[in-house]
Design an enzyme around this catalytic site. Sequence first.
Site, PDB file in Angstrom:
ATOM      1  N   GLY A   9       0.838  -1.198   0.000  1.00 32.43           N
ATOM      2  CA  GLY A   9       0.000   0.000   0.000  1.00 32.43           C
ATOM      3  C   GLY A   9       0.871   1.245   0.000  1.00 32.43           C
ATOM      4  O   GLY A   9       0.554   2.262   0.623  1.00 32.43           O
ATOM      5  N   GLY A  12      -0.502   4.954  -1.216  1.00 41.48           N
ATOM      6  CA  GLY A  12      -1.582   5.656  -0.530  1.00 41.48           C
ATOM      7  C   GLY A  12      -1.077   6.872   0.237  1.00 41.48           C
ATOM      8  O   GLY A  12       0.096   7.255   0.124  1.00 41.48           O
ATOM      9  N   GLN A  13      -1.984   7.455   1.039  1.00 41.45           N
ATOM     10  CA  GLN A  13      -1.666   8.706   1.752  1.00 41.45           C
ATOM     11  C   GLN A  13      -0.464   8.530   2.678  1.00 41.45           C
ATOM     12  O   GLN A  13       0.465   9.330   2.647  1.00 41.45           O
ATOM     13  CB  GLN A  13      -2.887   9.154   2.573  1.00 41.45           C
ATOM     14  CG  GLN A  13      -2.707  10.528   3.215  1.00 41.45           C
ATOM     15  CD  GLN A  13      -3.604  10.757   4.427  1.00 41.45           C
ATOM     16  OE1 GLN A  13      -4.193   9.837   4.983  1.00 41.45           O
ATOM     17  NE2 GLN A  13      -3.699  12.004   4.844  1.00 41.45           N
ATOM     18  N   ASP A  35       2.056  -1.873  -4.429  1.00 41.77           N
ATOM     19  CA  ASP A  35       0.661  -1.445  -4.363  1.00 41.77           C
ATOM     20  C   ASP A  35      -0.090  -2.123  -5.495  1.00 41.77           C
ATOM     21  O   ASP A  35       0.529  -2.704  -6.391  1.00 41.77           O
ATOM     22  CB  ASP A  35       0.539   0.092  -4.466  1.00 41.77           C
ATOM     23  CG  ASP A  35      -0.685   0.620  -3.737  1.00 41.77           C
ATOM     24  OD1 ASP A  35      -1.794   0.105  -3.989  1.00 41.77           O
ATOM     25  OD2 ASP A  35      -0.542   1.530  -2.900  1.00 41.77           O
ATOM     26  N   ILE A  36      -1.398  -1.984  -5.466  1.00 46.37           N
ATOM     27  CA  ILE A  36      -2.241  -2.584  -6.506  1.00 46.37           C
ATOM     28  C   ILE A  36      -2.052  -1.863  -7.843  1.00 46.37           C
ATOM     29  O   ILE A  36      -2.288  -2.411  -8.901  1.00 46.37           O
ATOM     30  CB  ILE A  36      -3.715  -2.586  -6.024  1.00 46.37           C
ATOM     31  CG1 ILE A  36      -4.615  -3.473  -6.858  1.00 46.37           C
ATOM     32  CG2 ILE A  36      -4.290  -1.212  -5.872  1.00 46.37           C
ATOM     33  CD1 ILE A  36      -4.861  -4.798  -6.233  1.00 46.37           C
ATOM     34  N   TYR A 143     -15.090  -0.218   9.145  1.00 45.17           N
ATOM     35  CA  TYR A 143     -13.651   0.058   9.270  1.00 45.17           C
ATOM     36  C   TYR A 143     -13.199  -0.107  10.722  1.00 45.17           C
ATOM     37  O   TYR A 143     -12.202  -0.778  11.008  1.00 45.17           O
ATOM     38  CB  TYR A 143     -13.411   1.480   8.778  1.00 45.17           C
ATOM     39  CG  TYR A 143     -12.023   2.028   8.960  1.00 45.17           C
ATOM     40  CD1 TYR A 143     -10.924   1.465   8.310  1.00 45.17           C
ATOM     41  CD2 TYR A 143     -11.812   3.152   9.762  1.00 45.17           C
ATOM     42  CE1 TYR A 143      -9.653   2.005   8.462  1.00 45.17           C
ATOM     43  CE2 TYR A 143     -10.554   3.702   9.912  1.00 45.17           C
ATOM     44  CZ  TYR A 143      -9.472   3.126   9.269  1.00 45.17           C
ATOM     45  OH  TYR A 143      -8.222   3.660   9.417  1.00 45.17           O
ATOM     46  N   LYS A 147     -10.634  -2.781  12.348  1.00 43.06           N
ATOM     47  CA  LYS A 147      -9.417  -2.388  13.075  1.00 43.06           C
ATOM     48  C   LYS A 147      -9.408  -2.985  14.484  1.00 43.06           C
ATOM     49  O   LYS A 147      -8.376  -3.443  14.965  1.00 43.06           O
ATOM     50  CB  LYS A 147      -9.291  -0.853  13.129  1.00 43.06           C
ATOM     51  CG  LYS A 147      -8.944  -0.213  11.785  1.00 43.06           C
ATOM     52  CD  LYS A 147      -7.562  -0.638  11.305  1.00 43.06           C
ATOM     53  CE  LYS A 147      -7.180  -0.056   9.971  1.00 43.06           C
ATOM     54  NZ  LYS A 147      -5.928  -0.616   9.409  1.00 43.06           N
TER      55      LYS A 147
HETATM   56  C1  AKB Z   1     -10.571   7.856   8.540  1.00 42.86           C
HETATM   57  O1  AKB Z   1     -11.061   9.001   8.646  1.00 42.86           O
HETATM   58  O2  AKB Z   1     -11.225   6.868   8.196  1.00 42.86           O
HETATM   59  C2  AKB Z   1      -9.122   7.686   8.871  1.00 42.86           C
HETATM   60  C3  AKB Z   1      -8.890   7.242  10.277  1.00 42.86           C
HETATM   61  C4  AKB Z   1      -9.188   8.162  11.394  1.00 42.86           C
HETATM   62  O3  AKB Z   1      -8.480   6.140  10.502  1.00 42.86           O
HETATM   63  N1  AKB Z   1      -8.405   8.894   8.624  1.00 42.86           N
END
Ligand code: AKB
Length: 315
Positions: A9, A12-13, A35-36, A143, A147
Amino acid sequence: MKKRILIIGACGQIGTELTARLRQLYPSHKVIASDIREGDEALMQSGPFEILDATDYSAIEDVVIRHEITEVYLMAAMLSATGEKFPMKAWHLNMNSLFNVLNLAKDGKIDKVFWPSSIAVFGPSTPKRQTPQQTIMEPSTVYGISKQTGERWCEYYFQKYGVDVRSVRYPGLISYKTLPGGGTTDYAVDIYHKALKHTKYICFLKAETTLPMMFMDDAIDATIKIMDVPASKIKTRSSYNLAAMSFNPEEIAQRIQHYLPDFKISYQPDFRQAIADSWPESIDDTEAQKDWGWKAKVSLDEMTQIMLKNLKEKY
Ligand code: AKB
């Protein structure tokens, strides 16, 4: 030196800046970006690059063996806002990429893993201010669930198999070099671009939505530091709280207005408001400070000056 690094990755950012910094610290040919899809010219020209799908175990294993990789930084992930649109895709990418890397370490093919967690592990029932390292965690986004689950697996692989995995919970990250994609904290980058290009910005969060944030240089420092300290210093194998600053859209707009008096902000909250409302306002990172000497350097005002100066040159 034996150390050979793979960044998954890398375009990415965070990956873009992490790759650049690692290539300053170590011989470029020992820092493999992947990366992809291909990244920007600077990244592609600065060292070896592999097209790599983070969910493909055999492909990662092949790159690891060919380049004699010892450490992997897994930066590929689908962030909070995009994750709500594609829940199953987010789960598939975020979990399978982590299992691939943890299993490579478990099987002795790599020595060390960095995997980023996020403030998204916290949820509406978490204490909002100075959120402690250990607290109630009931995340309400896909997300965040991925995590939090990832954190439990990191801890499990350390306890059961001795995998040397290290992690931090990133707040919203702000950089002039790279753009974020699909996050809830992205407004805090976009606002600087729009301030310079159009002197106005329509924010997708309400004025008073305070969130934990960090300048990218600090985030890269933390990432490299946690990977460099001796394993005995890492007491938390799930993920460490990390903090730098907290602000809301109104406060960042006021900082920008200090340097660009004509700048105007207006508000049109969308679905990301609910995500932001479920996250803490500020984070207590005492444990990271105590265990491995972490401390953020850049304040909101310093960051605003750096962002405006560098983006002005760009536009
Ligand atoms: C998001 O906004 O999804 C990310 C994070 C806080 O992990 N920047």
